[in-house]
Design a protein around this motif. Structure first.
Motif, PDB file in Angstrom:
ATOM      1  N   LEU A   1      31.665  31.202  42.306  1.00  0.00           N
ATOM      2  CA  LEU A   1      31.401  32.353  43.161  1.00  0.00           C
ATOM      3  C   LEU A   1      32.687  32.868  43.806  1.00  0.00           C
ATOM      4  CD1 LEU A   1      28.109  31.192  44.912  1.00  0.00           C
ATOM      5  CD2 LEU A   1      28.341  32.959  43.167  1.00  0.00           C
ATOM      6  N   VAL A   2      33.543  31.919  44.198  1.00  0.00           N
ATOM      7  CA  VAL A   2      34.820  32.321  44.787  1.00  0.00           C
ATOM      8  C   VAL A   2      35.646  33.096  43.778  1.00  0.00           C
ATOM      9  CG1 VAL A   2      37.021  31.482  45.692  1.00  0.00           C
ATOM     10  CG2 VAL A   2      34.881  30.458  46.455  1.00  0.00           C
ATOM     11  N   LYS A   3      35.725  32.564  42.552  1.00  0.00           N
ATOM     12  CA  LYS A   3      36.516  33.223  41.516  1.00  0.00           C
ATOM     13  C   LYS A   3      35.959  34.611  41.179  1.00  0.00           C
ATOM     14  CE  LYS A   3      38.135  29.017  39.177  1.00  0.00           C
ATOM     15  NZ  LYS A   3      38.091  28.258  37.911  1.00  0.00           N
ATOM     16  N   ALA A   4      34.652  34.717  41.237  1.00  0.00           N
ATOM     17  CA  ALA A   4      34.029  35.980  40.850  1.00  0.00           C
ATOM     18  C   ALA A   4      34.032  37.010  41.976  1.00  0.00           C
ATOM     19  CB  ALA A   4      32.586  35.742  40.402  1.00  0.00           C
ATOM     20  N   GLN A   5      34.508  36.553  43.169  1.00  0.00           N
ATOM     21  CA  GLN A   5      34.427  37.434  44.324  1.00  0.00           C
ATOM     22  C   GLN A   5      35.426  38.592  44.234  1.00  0.00           C
ATOM     23  OE1 GLN A   5      32.330  37.208  46.785  1.00  0.00           O
ATOM     24  NE2 GLN A   5      33.145  38.792  48.113  1.00  0.00           N
ATOM     25  N   LEU A   6      34.955  39.788  44.377  1.00  0.00           N
ATOM     26  CA  LEU A   6      35.808  40.967  44.535  1.00  0.00           C
ATOM     27  C   LEU A   6      35.132  41.853  45.570  1.00  0.00           C
ATOM     28  CD1 LEU A   6      38.272  42.611  43.683  1.00  0.00           C
ATOM     29  CD2 LEU A   6      36.835  43.734  41.971  1.00  0.00           C
TER      30      LEU A   6
ATOM     31  N   LEU B   1      41.287  43.589  37.338  1.00  0.00           N
ATOM     32  CA  LEU B   1      39.994  43.274  36.716  1.00  0.00           C
ATOM     33  C   LEU B   1      40.174  42.397  35.491  1.00  0.00           C
ATOM     34  CD1 LEU B   1      38.287  46.780  37.016  1.00  0.00           C
ATOM     35  CD2 LEU B   1      37.861  44.753  38.417  1.00  0.00           C
ATOM     36  N   ARG B   2      41.220  42.647  34.717  1.00  0.00           N
ATOM     37  CA  ARG B   2      41.504  41.818  33.546  1.00  0.00           C
ATOM     38  C   ARG B   2      41.839  40.383  33.969  1.00  0.00           C
ATOM     39  NH1 ARG B   2      45.382  44.493  31.817  1.00  0.00           N
ATOM     40  NH2 ARG B   2      44.210  45.946  30.508  1.00  0.00           N
TER      41      ARG B   2
ATOM     42  N   PHE C   1      39.642  37.056  32.734  1.00  0.00           N
ATOM     43  CA  PHE C   1      40.201  36.118  31.758  1.00  0.00           C
ATOM     44  C   PHE C   1      40.989  34.964  32.389  1.00  0.00           C
ATOM     45  CE2 PHE C   1      39.879  40.266  29.558  1.00  0.00           C
ATOM     46  CZ  PHE C   1      38.974  39.904  28.579  1.00  0.00           C
ATOM     47  N   GLU C   2      41.835  35.247  33.354  1.00  0.00           N
ATOM     48  CA  GLU C   2      42.700  34.200  33.896  1.00  0.00           C
ATOM     49  C   GLU C   2      41.947  33.198  34.754  1.00  0.00           C
ATOM     50  OE1 GLU C   2      45.647  33.762  32.945  1.00  0.00           O
ATOM     51  OE2 GLU C   2      46.052  35.662  31.936  1.00  0.00           O
ATOM     52  N   THR C   3      40.865  33.637  35.387  1.00  0.00           N
ATOM     53  CA  THR C   3      40.149  32.751  36.313  1.00  0.00           C
ATOM     54  C   THR C   3      39.323  31.692  35.601  1.00  0.00           C
ATOM     55  OG1 THR C   3      38.332  34.350  36.437  1.00  0.00           O
ATOM     56  CG2 THR C   3      40.034  34.484  38.124  1.00  0.00           C
ATOM     57  N   LYS C   4      39.235  31.746  34.284  1.00  0.00           N
ATOM     58  CA  LYS C   4      38.480  30.731  33.543  1.00  0.00           C
ATOM     59  C   LYS C   4      39.233  29.414  33.471  1.00  0.00           C
ATOM     60  CE  LYS C   4      36.015  34.111  30.671  1.00  0.00           C
ATOM     61  NZ  LYS C   4      35.776  34.607  29.288  1.00  0.00           N
ATOM     62  N   ALA C   5      40.557  29.464  33.631  1.00  0.00           N
ATOM     63  CA  ALA C   5      41.382  28.255  33.542  1.00  0.00           C
ATOM     64  C   ALA C   5      41.362  27.502  34.868  1.00  0.00           C
ATOM     65  CB  ALA C   5      42.810  28.627  33.170  1.00  0.00           C
ATOM     66  N   GLN C   6      41.552  26.183  34.808  1.00  0.00           N
ATOM     67  CA  GLN C   6      41.634  25.377  36.019  1.00  0.00           C
ATOM     68  C   GLN C   6      42.930  25.632  36.773  1.00  0.00           C
ATOM     69  OE1 GLN C   6      39.203  23.319  37.266  1.00  0.00           O
ATOM     70  NE2 GLN C   6      37.916  24.102  35.621  1.00  0.00           N
TER      71      GLN C   6
END
Length: 345
Positions: free
Chosen positions: A161-166, A200-201, A205-210
């Protein structure tokens, strides 16, 4: 608990149990120096001790504990434990009678039979109690591991949820600002649109990595700040400094941006200089992030910012940097300052 570990626990119990049995027999036979044949001792021990113990142990382990003790049916548990012990004692007595004849159990009459049966019942009950203790320990351990897994899963969901937050307000205002610039200055509008596209890119894409390169995180922050600046003509509204070498430095994606988003959200006066100051100091082992914003004391502001909230941010940092971080949040003199120190391995 893994099955292999459960097997080891059971094996260890029976090894210790039979070692204790051997010690008792050795003491009773003066170190096996008496005239009693060892074969006779083994047959009696098998029937009198092993059979009642094993039968009661596993009846209590697989049936009694699961169906009655876990459901807190205390009276039923006691009744069934006694019945299992008596039944296993009768089986042990049957084996004694088959091996040595009925005289083995009844040579002293009914009183002798009852005394031997009572002894086997006690032995069975002792094994049953031990099985309940062992099963209880395994169940307790499994429940702790399950709770830990659930906590980790819950944190992982929170991290997602944090990563997806905008911030939707940021997105809405940015699009409106770009729309207003299209007629006024198409070139600048295109630059801002590209920055928004890059943000947005990055989130897709980048937020999928640890972990990602710190340089990518900083690029994201710089573009975010640039887009926020479109909302004011004050070029000195935000001051961002970067010190240190970014080479080989990695960080969880979007770890710092949450504090920066909150700073913009709670800074009402965009006309003053350095309303928001952000700094990042990097060396080989530590990353020190500071974000300070000034706010109007007449506006309600809580130490816990709204939005995703500092509690959620704290949880994420604690999960990603256990015992390797320091987070300080100070709300003083109309200024809200966050200092985060991350220790890299």
């Amino acid at each position: 608990m893994k099955k292999s570990v459960v097997y080891i626990v059971h094996t260890a119990f029976w090894v210790l149990y039979f070692l204790l049995l051997l010690l008792i027999i050795a003491a009773a036979t003066k170190g096996f120096s008496s005239n009693i044949p060892f074969g006779y001792i083994a047959k009696v021990g098998f029937s009198f001790v092993v059979i009642p113990s094993v039968i009661t142990f596993y009846l209590c382990y697989f049936y009694l504990f699961t169906k009655y003790i876990k459901t807190k049916k205390i009276v039923s548990s006691l009744v069934y434990a006694i019945l299992f012990s008596v039944g296993s004692a009768l089986v042990g007595g049957l084996f004694l009678s088959l091996l040595f004849g009925l005289d083995m159990m009844f040579k002293g009459g009914i009183s002798s039979f009852l005394a031997q049966l009572f002894s086997m019942v006690l032995i069975g009950l002792l094994a049953g109690v031990m099985s309940i203790i062992i099963n209880g320990f395994i169940t307790w351990y499994d429940e702790i591991k399950l709770k830990e897994e659930l906590i980790i899963k819950n944190h992982q969901i929170e991290l997602a949820l944090v990563k997806a937050q905008l911030d939707p307000h940021f997105l809405f205002n940015t699009i409106n600002n770009i729309d207003a610039l299209i007629l006024k200055d198409p070139k600048i509008a295109s630059e801002y649109l590209n920055k928004l596209s890059d943000i947005l890119r990055f989130m897709l894409f980048e937020t999928k990595a640890q972990r990602i390169d710190l340089s990518k995180e900083i690029e994201y922050i710089e573009k975010y700040i640039a887009l926020q600046k479109t909302r004011t003509a004050n070029e000195s509204f935000v001051h961002f400094t970067l010190n240190g070498n970014l080479s080989n430095q990695v960080i969880p994606p979007m770890l710092l941006i949450s504090f920066i988003e909150n700073a913009f959200k709670h800074t009402a006066n965009k006309k003053i200089e350095n309303a928001i100051t952000i700094s990042l100091n990097i060396d080989d082992k530590t990353i020190v992030f500071e974000c300070e914003n000034k706010y109007n004391p007449k506006n309600k502001i809580q130490i816990e910012h709204s939005g995703i909230g500092n509690n959620l941010i704290r949880k994420r940092i604690e999960l990603l940097y256990p015992q390797k971080h320091n987070l300080s949040i100070i709300n003083l003199n109309n200024s809200y300052r966050v200092t985060l120190t991350l220790i890299n391995d």
